[in-house]
Design a protein around this motif. Sequence first.
Motif, short mmCIF file in Angstrom:
data_model
loop_
_atom_site.label_atom_id
_atom_site.label_comp_id
_atom_site.label_asym_id
_atom_site.label_seq_id
_atom_site.Cartn_x
_atom_site.Cartn_y
_atom_site.Cartn_z
N PHE A 70 -14.96 -39.53 95.17
CA PHE A 70 -14.61 -38.96 93.88
C PHE A 70 -15.47 -37.72 93.64
O PHE A 70 -16.65 -37.72 93.97
N TYR A 71 -14.85 -36.68 93.07
CA TYR A 71 -15.57 -35.49 92.61
C TYR A 71 -15.24 -35.32 91.13
O TYR A 71 -14.18 -35.75 90.66
N ASP A 72 -16.11 -34.62 90.42
CA ASP A 72 -15.78 -34.20 89.06
C ASP A 72 -14.68 -33.15 89.17
O ASP A 72 -14.85 -32.14 89.87
N CYS A 73 -13.58 -33.37 88.46
CA CYS A 73 -12.45 -32.45 88.54
C CYS A 73 -12.11 -31.83 87.19
O CYS A 73 -10.98 -31.36 86.98
N SER A 74 -13.07 -31.79 86.27
CA SER A 74 -12.84 -31.09 85.00
C SER A 74 -12.63 -29.61 85.32
O SER A 74 -13.23 -29.08 86.26
N VAL A 75 -11.78 -28.96 84.55
CA VAL A 75 -11.46 -27.56 84.81
C VAL A 75 -12.73 -26.71 84.80
O VAL A 75 -12.92 -25.86 85.67
N GLU A 76 -13.60 -26.95 83.83
CA GLU A 76 -14.87 -26.24 83.76
C GLU A 76 -16.00 -27.23 84.04
O GLU A 76 -15.80 -28.44 84.01
N SER A 77 -17.18 -26.73 84.29
CA SER A 77 -18.34 -27.58 84.56
C SER A 77 -18.46 -28.60 83.43
O SER A 77 -18.28 -28.25 82.26
N PRO A 78 -18.70 -29.88 83.73
CA PRO A 78 -18.69 -30.92 82.70
C PRO A 78 -19.55 -30.59 81.48
O PRO A 78 -20.74 -30.29 81.60
N LYS A 79 -18.94 -30.65 80.30
CA LYS A 79 -19.62 -30.28 79.04
C LYS A 79 -20.88 -31.09 78.80
O LYS A 79 -21.86 -30.56 78.28
N GLY A 80 -20.86 -32.36 79.15
CA GLY A 80 -22.01 -33.22 78.90
C GLY A 80 -23.15 -33.04 79.86
O GLY A 80 -24.14 -33.78 79.82
N ARG A 81 -23.05 -32.04 80.75
CA ARG A 81 -24.09 -31.81 81.77
C ARG A 81 -24.46 -30.34 81.87
O ARG A 81 -24.92 -29.88 82.91
N ARG A 82 -24.28 -29.59 80.82
CA ARG A 82 -24.62 -28.16 80.85
C ARG A 82 -25.99 -27.91 80.23
O ARG A 82 -26.58 -28.80 79.63
N SER A 83 -26.44 -26.68 80.35
CA SER A 83 -27.74 -26.26 79.80
C SER A 83 -28.89 -27.06 80.39
O SER A 83 -29.77 -27.53 79.67
N VAL A 84 -28.86 -27.22 81.71
CA VAL A 84 -29.92 -27.96 82.41
C VAL A 84 -30.48 -27.11 83.54
O VAL A 84 -29.77 -26.35 84.17
N CYS A 85 -31.80 -27.25 83.77
CA CYS A 85 -32.43 -26.63 84.94
C CYS A 85 -31.93 -27.36 86.19
O CYS A 85 -31.28 -28.39 86.10
N TYR A 86 -32.30 -26.83 87.35
CA TYR A 86 -31.86 -27.46 88.60
C TYR A 86 -32.55 -28.79 88.84
O TYR A 86 -31.89 -29.79 89.12
N ASP A 87 -33.87 -28.84 88.76
CA ASP A 87 -34.59 -30.09 89.05
C ASP A 87 -35.83 -30.22 88.16
O ASP A 87 -36.11 -29.34 87.34
N ARG A 88 -36.55 -31.32 88.31
CA ARG A 88 -37.73 -31.59 87.47
C ARG A 88 -38.80 -30.52 87.64
O ARG A 88 -39.41 -30.08 86.66
N ALA A 89 -39.04 -30.08 88.88
CA ALA A 89 -40.06 -29.04 89.10
C ALA A 89 -39.68 -27.77 88.36
O ALA A 89 -40.53 -27.11 87.77
#
Length: 193
Positions: free
Chosen positions: A82-101
């Motif tokens: 399964f992949y995320d197939c929302s037309v745009e990047s998933p709304k509930g996962r935006r405005s995030v840095c790449y990783d903890r560091a």
Amino acid sequence: MTQRNEISNEKELSPEQREELLSVLKVRFEKNMHRHKGLEWDKVHAKLDANPEKLWSLNEMERTDGEPDVVEHDKKKDEYIFYDCSVESPKGRRSVCYDRAGLESRKKHKPENNAMDMAAAMGIELLTEEQYKALQELENFDMKTSSWVQTPSDIRELGGALFCDRRFGHVFLYHNGASSYYGVRGFRGSLRV
């Protein structure tokens, strides 16, 4: 269900949540047969029944607006992917840095989370560059947004991270500092069942 922008700590769905999710996944599967030609929902459903912990992860993908769907069948391992197939990047996962560091390196204006930790908490993996490009061959995604993708360690060690989008009829791979975040950049994940 928990609030849409938080990750649930309970990794088991109620019977009602399970049936609701399976119904949503089935409708999406049948509506988008071009993503999984030759595959049958009954076989996917049987795999999901045999792996209830994967249903929880799929629910997290759905809850954060990822619209997960089957895009591949690994015949050797007999796993549906399964992949995320929302037309745009998933709304509930935006405005995030790449990783903890990357998140911890920010001096001010820190976002609430980062893509790698969120994916791990959801039980999914960020798409690789190759997976992202394969997804884009199915249809057009991220025409207005962008998505972090797995970054090779040599790039990450130098402070960078990779993201992709589709513009001008082409899929582009870019780099940015791992600490950067934007309202239109999130991440897409994959899950093997």
